[in-house]
Design a protein around this motif. Structure first.
Motif, PDB file in Angstrom:
ATOM      1  N   ARG A  49       0.817  -1.219   0.000  1.00 23.53           N
ATOM      2  CA  ARG A  49       0.000   0.000   0.000  1.00 23.53           C
ATOM      3  C   ARG A  49       0.851   1.269   0.000  1.00 23.53           C
ATOM      4  N   ARG A  50       0.486   2.200  -0.881  1.00 22.67           N
ATOM      5  CA  ARG A  50       1.152   3.488  -0.943  1.00 22.67           C
ATOM      6  C   ARG A  50       0.316   4.469  -1.750  1.00 22.67           C
ATOM      7  N   ARG A  51       0.773   5.713  -1.824  1.00 25.80           N
ATOM      8  CA  ARG A  51       0.055   6.753  -2.549  1.00 25.80           C
ATOM      9  C   ARG A  51       0.674   6.954  -3.930  1.00 25.80           C
ATOM     10  N   TRP A  52      -0.168   7.360  -4.872  1.00 26.09           N
ATOM     11  CA  TRP A  52       0.239   7.533  -6.253  1.00 26.09           C
ATOM     12  C   TRP A  52      -0.298   8.858  -6.798  1.00 26.09           C
ATOM     13  N   THR A  53       0.321   9.327  -7.862  1.00 26.07           N
ATOM     14  CA  THR A  53      -0.212  10.455  -8.626  1.00 26.07           C
ATOM     15  C   THR A  53      -0.224  10.076 -10.097  1.00 26.07           C
ATOM     16  N   MET A  54      -1.402  10.185 -10.704  1.00 24.09           N
ATOM     17  CA  MET A  54      -1.557   9.949 -12.136  1.00 24.09           C
ATOM     18  C   MET A  54      -1.858  11.283 -12.802  1.00 24.09           C
ATOM     19  N   VAL A  89      -7.721   0.010  -5.573  1.00 24.42           N
ATOM     20  CA  VAL A  89      -7.750   1.432  -5.231  1.00 24.42           C
ATOM     21  C   VAL A  89      -8.666   1.616  -4.024  1.00 24.42           C
ATOM     22  N   LEU A  90      -8.144   2.232  -2.982  1.00 27.57           N
ATOM     23  CA  LEU A  90      -8.915   2.455  -1.761  1.00 27.57           C
ATOM     24  C   LEU A  90      -9.621   3.805  -1.780  1.00 27.57           C
ATOM     25  N   SER A  91      -8.944   4.822  -2.284  1.00 27.59           N
ATOM     26  CA  SER A  91      -9.535   6.157  -2.298  1.00 27.59           C
ATOM     27  C   SER A  91      -8.818   7.022  -3.315  1.00 27.59           C
ATOM     28  N   VAL A  92      -9.538   7.995  -3.850  1.00 24.40           N
ATOM     29  CA  VAL A  92      -8.921   9.069  -4.620  1.00 24.40           C
ATOM     30  C   VAL A  92      -8.885  10.262  -3.680  1.00 24.40           C
ATOM     31  N   ASP A  93      -7.703  10.594  -3.213  1.00 22.52           N
ATOM     32  CA  ASP A  93      -7.558  11.586  -2.153  1.00 22.52           C
ATOM     33  C   ASP A  93      -7.829  13.001  -2.651  1.00 22.52           C
ATOM     34  N   VAL A 148      -4.077  17.963 -15.087  1.00 23.64           N
ATOM     35  CA  VAL A 148      -4.909  17.215 -14.142  1.00 23.64           C
ATOM     36  C   VAL A 148      -4.036  16.196 -13.423  1.00 23.64           C
ATOM     37  N   GLN A 149      -4.063  16.232 -12.086  1.00 20.83           N
ATOM     38  CA  GLN A 149      -3.301  15.277 -11.286  1.00 20.83           C
ATOM     39  C   GLN A 149      -4.261  14.526 -10.366  1.00 20.83           C
ATOM     40  N   VAL A 150      -4.330  13.214 -10.539  1.00 16.97           N
ATOM     41  CA  VAL A 150      -5.203  12.369  -9.730  1.00 16.97           C
ATOM     42  C   VAL A 150      -4.355  11.708  -8.643  1.00 16.97           C
ATOM     43  N   GLU A 151      -4.608  12.076  -7.407  1.00 12.99           N
ATOM     44  CA  GLU A 151      -3.860  11.526  -6.265  1.00 12.99           C
ATOM     45  C   GLU A 151      -4.707  10.439  -5.608  1.00 12.99           C
ATOM     46  N   PHE A 152      -4.159   9.230  -5.529  1.00 11.70           N
ATOM     47  CA  PHE A 152      -4.944   8.137  -4.974  1.00 11.70           C
ATOM     48  C   PHE A 152      -4.094   7.222  -4.109  1.00 11.70           C
ATOM     49  N   THR A 153      -4.768   6.452  -3.271  1.00 10.09           N
ATOM     50  CA  THR A 153      -4.132   5.461  -2.398  1.00 10.09           C
ATOM     51  C   THR A 153      -4.606   4.077  -2.807  1.00 10.09           C
TER      52      THR A 153
END
Length: 243
Positions: free
Chosen positions: A55-60, A106-110, A159-164
């Motif tokens: 588990r970690r955070r990402w940016t698309m 994907v747990l959440s889009v922060d 556009v930057q999608v930040e998700f966990t």
């Protein structure tokens, strides 16, 4: 798409590796090497499966939001940034505006950060400004029902999608999400699914670590029988360019 935080924990512990290799439980000088092999094996498994195993955070990033295409003619009228995006061939409102999120579960889009037409950064929040479909694989993000994505500034990565995302080392872990809105607007009320890592992936990582540990000169090679363990959990998007 890039990770923006290190994994909270590896899915396979050093104790599990020592036990699998029949090594003594006391700390060994080889522990740092074993830890490196565990991380490398997990990374290899992620490449094969298309999933996030730790588990970690990402940016698309995207150059613009997807546009609603109702006819071929309307598609020709959109700005150049549109053509850098996946084109979902459909006349349906929701499919043409969906954003697919890789590296599940994907747990959440922060947050979705975007540069508006005036060049100012804005932020969209899950449940309030957009809907996240966590159940599908890959996961999908949509504007609120009946709505549209806002126009973005013509700039790279507007556009930057930040998700966990990522599995939990506990095989029995379950994750539940309740929308932030008291009365969800056209959204499912609650989504719950198992986030514990499948044990077949654990077996695959252990076998790959053991193979590399006992064959130091072939580190990086994945035997076919071990690769098949990972392939059973591959995410394959059969509709990569459509809904």
């Amino acid at each position: 798409c890039r990770a923006t935080s290190p994994p909270a924990a590896e899915p396979v512990t050093l104790d599990a590796v020592r036990s699998f290799l029949n090594l003594p439980p006391i700390p060994l000088a080889a522990d740092s090497f074993l830890a490196m092999l565990v991380t490398a094996a997990r990374e290899q498994a992620e490449l094969i499966t298309g999933r996030c195993l730790a588990r970690r955070r990402w940016t698309m990033v995207l150059d613009a939001f997807p546009y609603w295409i109702d006819t071929i003619q309307s598609g020709l009228a959109y700005p150049p940034s549109f053509y850098s995006l996946p084109r979902y061939s459909t006349t349906l409102w929701n499919y043409s505006q969906q954003i697919k999120i890789p590296y599940g579960p994907v747990l959440s889009v922060d947050a979705i950060r975007w540069v508006d037409a005036n060049g100012n950064e804005q932020v969209l929040r899950q449940d309030w400004d957009f809907v996240l479909d966590r159940i599908s694989e890959p996961a999908r993000v949509f504007p609120l029902p009946g709505g549209n994505w806002p126009p973005a500034h013509y700039t790279p990565n507007a556009v930057q999608v930040e998700f966990t995302s990522g599995f939990d080392p506990d095989p029995d872990a379950v994750h539940t999400h309740s929308p932030a809105l008291p009365s969800p607007m056209g959204q499912q009320d609650v989504s719950t699914f198992v986030t514990g890592i499948p044990q077949m992936l654990i077996v695959g990582i252990l076998n790959l670590v053991a193979f590399w540990f006992n064959n130091r000169g072939v580190v990086g090679l994945v035997p076919e029988n071990i690769e098949r363990l990972f392939q059973q959990h591959m995410v394959i998007d059969f509709a990569g360019m459509r809904g």
